[in-house]
Design an enzyme around this catalytic site. Structure first.
Site, PDB file in Angstrom:
ATOM      1  N   CYS A  20       0.838  -1.189   0.000  1.00 42.56           N
ATOM      2  CA  CYS A  20       0.000   0.000   0.000  1.00 42.56           C
ATOM      3  C   CYS A  20       0.878   1.246   0.000  1.00 42.56           C
ATOM      4  CB  CYS A  20      -0.966  -0.035   1.180  1.00 42.56           C
ATOM      5  SG  CYS A  20      -2.300   1.193   1.058  1.00 42.56           S
ATOM      6  N   ILE A  21       0.719   2.158   0.950  1.00 44.09           N
ATOM      7  CA  ILE A  21       1.500   3.388   0.997  1.00 44.09           C
ATOM      8  C   ILE A  21       2.860   3.179   1.664  1.00 44.09           C
ATOM      9  CG2 ILE A  21       0.535   4.137   3.217  1.00 44.09           C
ATOM     10  CD1 ILE A  21       1.484   6.397   0.193  1.00 44.09           C
TER      11      ILE A  21
END
Length: 250
Positions: free
Chosen positions: A161-162
């Site tokens: 993800c991030i």
């Protein structure tokens, strides 16, 4: 993954406030989504004589850590707005980990074969200040030292993800993916993150949500997960490939 003889490798599942609210806090706006835990933490049913606490699929031993810090904010997910409430990342993480969690400051990389940082917006809020400062962010000291320790020991690091922005900030020149660098079919609304990663001197590799990228030189494995608006099974598959690639490098 705690360091043991194969196949009993010990996998450290990263950091955060709802504990896999990984290292940041549980939920979309405050931390790591619980869905991230599925591919890496699915428990394999072993015969009674082989069962051990923390043993997961493939007989990998898992430990969960989170930083003992205050969350940047607490979000009322019913209303979608911040509240005045204060919560601690480690305490919140302990709920999802069922109490079986340790302060990230206590982590010794020498005891593990690999580390995985689940994603979620809590990474950008609590593990670093990316949510506010973008590429000029600062990284939490214990998160930074954990990444540096595993990297120096040439042990694999997984991020989804991030959370790949952590590697981009700490290891200039590394290769990571957060999906695509353009908002293809409206599926990658945060595609500008790829440009910010490039501005940090790193190479962004475009990948589909069900894929991961392996930076072999740095032993960093990344996948975009919820950076892509995709069906859950595709996100699950992508995280699964990241975990498997980490295990191959361990």
């Amino acid at each position: 993954m705690r360091k043991t003889n194969p196949p009993n490798k010990k996998l450290l599942i990263g950091t955060h406030a709802e504990a896999l609210r990984g290292p940041a806090a549980l939920g979309l706006a405050t931390g790591t989504r619980t869905f991230y835990s599925a591919p890496g933490l699915t428990v394999r049913h072993l015969p009674a004589t082989e069962r051990r606490p923390g043993r997961t699929r493939g007989r990998k031993c898992v430990k969960i850590f989170a930083p003992n810090i205050e969350q940047r904010d607490v979000v009322n997910h019913l209303k979608g707005s911040p509240t005045e409430e204060k919560r601690n990342v480690l305490v919140e993480s302990a709920r999802l980990a069922r109490g079986n969690i340790q302060d990230l400051a206590e982590l010794k990389a020498s005891e593990f074969d690999a580390v995985i940082f689940p994603g979620g917006f809590g990474v950008a809020k609590n593990l670093c200040s990316w949510a506010v400062d973008g590429k000029d962010c600062t990284v939490n000291e214990h998160v930074n030292s954990t990444l540096q320790a595993f990297h120096s020991a040439k042990k694999p690091i997984g991020l989804c993800c991030i959370s790949p922005v952590l590697a981009a900030k700490v290891f200039p020149g590394c290769e990571v993916t957060v999906g695509q660098d353009k908002n293809v079919d409206g599926r990658f609304p945060d595609a500008e993150t790829a440009s910010a990663i490039a501005e940090l001197g790193c190479k962004h590799i475009c990948k589909n949500v069900n894929e991961s990228h392996v930076d072999k030189a740095n032993k960093i494995v990344t996948t975009c997960a919820f950076m892509c608006k995709a069906p859950l099974h595709e996100i699950f598959d992508g995280i699964g490939t990241m975990v498997q690639e980490v295990l191959k490098l361990a």
